[in-house]
Design a protein around this motif. Sequence first.
Motif: not given
Length: 203
Positions: A183-184, A129-133, A70-71, A178-179
Amino acid sequence: MLNSSLTLIRRHARLYASLNVMTYGLVVAGMVLGALSPELNAFYMGSMDASGDSALIKSLLSQPWMFAVTILAVNLTRVALVAITLPSMIVPFAGIPFFAYFAFTSGIKLAPVNHDVTMSLIPHSLTLVVEFQAYVLLLFGACLLGRAWIRPARVGATSRRQAWVRGMRLLGVMWVPALVLFIVGALYEAFSIVYIVPLLVAG
């Protein structure tokens, strides 16, 4: 494809660095404002309750894998596609102001207004950090598209239509790393909220 994205980043390092500063700067600025104005934080959190987002999150806490899916779906559709990619495909750089608003208001929502939120930010900071990167990589690709569209000669094109197509290829290249980060980030966010945050809050 990953090598191609790294090559583009090295070639346009100043643009990439500027987008990083803008993105994380907006999030931090939003967090500071939210901490200084708790009522503003309450307003945006209330909007999440009204939209049903808060209820959806609570309903998925017992299903971490579905929570992660969902996220991922929300990050890809609401922000990556609707806020960044699609506007930039229609008007050069149009995705930047939409994303800037999202980044700033996200910071407000995540402001450390109480003990529980402050403790949750310990593991959640890595999520940010991860998602905004991932968002930065898409913004970077969108800017390359915009530059090509405005100045076709940058990509060796002889018309704006040809430049748009070549710019879209550059944006597509940036979608690959980015994908991976999306996922991570979704997996880490879901499992940290379900298993790590409750321990920190309770402690």
